[in-house]
Design an enzyme around this catalytic site. Structure first.
Site, PDB file in Angstrom:
ATOM      1  N   GLU A 108     -84.116  15.574 -61.859  1.00  0.00           N
ATOM      2  CA  GLU A 108     -83.954  14.117 -61.732  1.00  0.00           C
ATOM      3  C   GLU A 108     -85.247  13.420 -62.145  1.00  0.00           C
ATOM      4  O   GLU A 108     -86.340  13.977 -62.037  1.00  0.00           O
ATOM      5  CB  GLU A 108     -83.570  13.803 -60.271  1.00  0.00           C
ATOM      6  CG  GLU A 108     -83.407  12.349 -59.916  1.00  0.00           C
ATOM      7  CD  GLU A 108     -82.281  11.626 -60.630  1.00  0.00           C
ATOM      8  OE1 GLU A 108     -82.308  11.571 -61.871  1.00  0.00           O
ATOM      9  OE2 GLU A 108     -81.390  11.080 -59.940  1.00  0.00           O
ATOM     10  N   ASP A 109     -85.119  12.171 -62.607  1.00  0.00           N
ATOM     11  CA  ASP A 109     -86.308  11.427 -63.016  1.00  0.00           C
ATOM     12  C   ASP A 109     -87.071  10.849 -61.825  1.00  0.00           C
ATOM     13  O   ASP A 109     -88.287  10.929 -61.741  1.00  0.00           O
ATOM     14  CB  ASP A 109     -85.945  10.312 -64.024  1.00  0.00           C
ATOM     15  CG  ASP A 109     -84.753   9.454 -63.581  1.00  0.00           C
ATOM     16  OD1 ASP A 109     -84.267   9.630 -62.438  1.00  0.00           O
ATOM     17  OD2 ASP A 109     -84.298   8.622 -64.380  1.00  0.00           O
ATOM     18  N   ASP A 112     -85.344   7.380 -55.119  1.00  0.00           N
ATOM     19  CA  ASP A 112     -85.616   6.077 -54.527  1.00  0.00           C
ATOM     20  C   ASP A 112     -85.036   6.092 -53.103  1.00  0.00           C
ATOM     21  O   ASP A 112     -85.666   6.599 -52.181  1.00  0.00           O
ATOM     22  CB  ASP A 112     -84.952   5.037 -55.452  1.00  0.00           C
ATOM     23  CG  ASP A 112     -85.314   3.612 -55.129  1.00  0.00           C
ATOM     24  OD1 ASP A 112     -86.472   3.246 -55.273  1.00  0.00           O
ATOM     25  OD2 ASP A 112     -84.404   2.851 -54.745  1.00  0.00           O
ATOM     26  N   PHE A 161     -91.462  -0.822 -59.454  1.00  0.00           N
ATOM     27  CA  PHE A 161     -90.411  -0.512 -60.423  1.00  0.00           C
ATOM     28  C   PHE A 161     -91.072   0.007 -61.695  1.00  0.00           C
ATOM     29  O   PHE A 161     -91.867  -0.694 -62.319  1.00  0.00           O
ATOM     30  CB  PHE A 161     -89.527  -1.724 -60.722  1.00  0.00           C
ATOM     31  CG  PHE A 161     -88.299  -1.313 -61.468  1.00  0.00           C
ATOM     32  CD1 PHE A 161     -87.201  -0.794 -60.800  1.00  0.00           C
ATOM     33  CD2 PHE A 161     -88.256  -1.381 -62.854  1.00  0.00           C
ATOM     34  CE1 PHE A 161     -86.078  -0.356 -61.491  1.00  0.00           C
ATOM     35  CE2 PHE A 161     -87.134  -0.948 -63.553  1.00  0.00           C
ATOM     36  CZ  PHE A 161     -86.049  -0.438 -62.864  1.00  0.00           C
ATOM     37  N   ASP A 168     -85.524   3.576 -67.240  1.00  0.00           N
ATOM     38  CA  ASP A 168     -85.163   2.345 -67.942  1.00  0.00           C
ATOM     39  C   ASP A 168     -85.171   1.117 -67.050  1.00  0.00           C
ATOM     40  O   ASP A 168     -85.104   1.203 -65.820  1.00  0.00           O
ATOM     41  CB  ASP A 168     -83.754   2.478 -68.532  1.00  0.00           C
ATOM     42  CG  ASP A 168     -82.671   2.352 -67.458  1.00  0.00           C
ATOM     43  OD1 ASP A 168     -82.718   3.124 -66.477  1.00  0.00           O
ATOM     44  OD2 ASP A 168     -81.810   1.460 -67.576  1.00  0.00           O
ATOM     45  N   ARG A 174     -86.957   3.500 -72.246  1.00  0.00           N
ATOM     46  CA  ARG A 174     -86.874   4.949 -72.003  1.00  0.00           C
ATOM     47  C   ARG A 174     -87.761   5.738 -72.954  1.00  0.00           C
ATOM     48  O   ARG A 174     -88.195   6.840 -72.649  1.00  0.00           O
ATOM     49  CB  ARG A 174     -85.431   5.448 -72.199  1.00  0.00           C
ATOM     50  CG  ARG A 174     -84.437   4.920 -71.173  1.00  0.00           C
ATOM     51  CD  ARG A 174     -83.131   5.685 -71.321  1.00  0.00           C
ATOM     52  NE  ARG A 174     -82.001   5.040 -70.680  1.00  0.00           N
ATOM     53  CZ  ARG A 174     -81.665   5.200 -69.398  1.00  0.00           C
ATOM     54  NH1 ARG A 174     -82.397   5.967 -68.617  1.00  0.00           N
ATOM     55  NH2 ARG A 174     -80.598   4.592 -68.920  1.00  0.00           N
TER      56      ARG A 174
HETATM   57  P1  IMP Z   1     -81.453   6.660 -55.404  1.00  0.00           P
HETATM   58  O1  IMP Z   1     -80.038   7.138 -55.234  1.00  0.00           O
HETATM   59  O2  IMP Z   1     -81.683   5.350 -54.726  1.00  0.00           O
HETATM   60  O3  IMP Z   1     -82.472   7.702 -55.009  1.00  0.00           O
HETATM   61  O4  IMP Z   1     -81.569   6.305 -56.911  1.00  0.00           O
HETATM   62  C1  IMP Z   1     -82.251   7.002 -57.854  1.00  0.00           C
HETATM   63  C2  IMP Z   1     -81.945   6.381 -59.206  1.00  0.00           C
HETATM   64  O5  IMP Z   1     -82.285   4.990 -59.243  1.00  0.00           O
HETATM   65  C3  IMP Z   1     -82.775   7.024 -60.278  1.00  0.00           C
HETATM   66  O6  IMP Z   1     -82.110   8.118 -60.855  1.00  0.00           O
HETATM   67  C4  IMP Z   1     -82.972   5.893 -61.266  1.00  0.00           C
HETATM   68  O7  IMP Z   1     -81.886   5.851 -62.160  1.00  0.00           O
HETATM   69  C5  IMP Z   1     -82.935   4.651 -60.431  1.00  0.00           C
HETATM   70  N1  IMP Z   1     -84.297   4.164 -60.126  1.00  0.00           N
HETATM   71  C6  IMP Z   1     -84.895   4.124 -58.924  1.00  0.00           C
HETATM   72  N2  IMP Z   1     -86.124   3.615 -58.995  1.00  0.00           N
HETATM   73  C7  IMP Z   1     -86.336   3.327 -60.300  1.00  0.00           C
HETATM   74  C8  IMP Z   1     -87.462   2.761 -61.027  1.00  0.00           C
HETATM   75  O8  IMP Z   1     -88.531   2.435 -60.489  1.00  0.00           O
HETATM   76  N3  IMP Z   1     -87.282   2.625 -62.370  1.00  0.00           N
HETATM   77  C9  IMP Z   1     -86.142   2.975 -63.005  1.00  0.00           C
HETATM   78  N4  IMP Z   1     -85.077   3.498 -62.376  1.00  0.00           N
HETATM   79  C10 IMP Z   1     -85.173   3.677 -61.024  1.00  0.00           C
HETATM   80 MG    MG Z   2     -81.274   8.131 -62.807  1.00  0.00          MG
END
Ligand code: IMP
Ligand code: MG
Length: 189
Positions: A108-109, A112, A161, A168, A174
């Protein structure tokens, strides 16, 4: 000049993770991953979460000398209330049903709230994968809404962010080779 066209580098307030740091993070993660799986006699499958994890997965996999297979998934989390964990929608799924005997490494990138990986790992475990581990380039633990800790983490970052190296904002940025913090005026205009 068309002000709606993002000027990639100039839209970033500052670089948070440089290209050089990304490379050394990938070196360290590859060593940790190799150590974890080197004695396993199961098939290792890297599950790359589209789209954001693509550049990270590419850097990571070329540093792994373990035999591994590659699969892709595209998911999004939704419906998260204050009490519910939310659900995930699977847009692109694995091309195989039988996950028994597979060691899955989800790449995963960024994490959050933690909802996406919490739900995804649960789903893959329910499909009887032998093991499911997670590797993220970036983690924002201060944003966590569910209890989720990745097995391998590149770098913990503050609640900002970020874009670049796969990440993205509205599908843009990206292709930046580094991770940068987006200027507020870019998403508040
Ligand atoms: P989670 O389910 O809230 O952990 O969401 C994770 C996803 O939210 C990641 O795979 C990203 O696609 C997106 N995301 C969360 N924070 C960022 C950020 O700072 N920049 C870009 N995408 C983010
Ligand atoms: Mg993502």
């Amino acid at each position: 000049m068309n002000t709606s066209t993002p000027s990639l580098q100039n839209d970033c307030a500052y670089t948070l993770v440089s290209e050089q740091e990304i490379a050394s993070i990938c070196d360290r993660l590859a060593a940790e991953i190799t150590e974890t799986y080197k004695d396993s006699n199961r098939r290792l499958v890297m599950v790359v979460i589209l789209k954001g994890s693509m550049p990270f997965a590419a850097e990571l996999m070329k540093r792994l000398s373990l035999p591994l297979e590659l699969e892709f998934m595209k998911v999004s989390s939704y419906g998260a209330g204050t009490k519910s964990l939310g659900e995930i929608k699977v847009h692109v799924d694995l091309k195989r049903d039988d996950l028994m005997d597979l060691d899955l490494l989800v790449v995963e990138d960024i994490i959050d709230s933690g909802r996406t990986l919490f739900r995804l790992t649960e789903l893959l475990k329910n499909r009887n994968a032998h093991s499911v581990r997670t590797c993220t380039l970036l983690d924002k633990p201060s944003r966590r809404e569910v209890d989720f800790v990745p097995d391998f983490c590149g770098r913990v970052i503050p609640d900002e962010f970020v874009v670049g190296f796969g990440l993205d904002y509205n599908e843009m940025y990206r292709n930046l080779p580094f991770v940068g913090v987006l200027k507020r005026e870019v998403y508040e205009k």
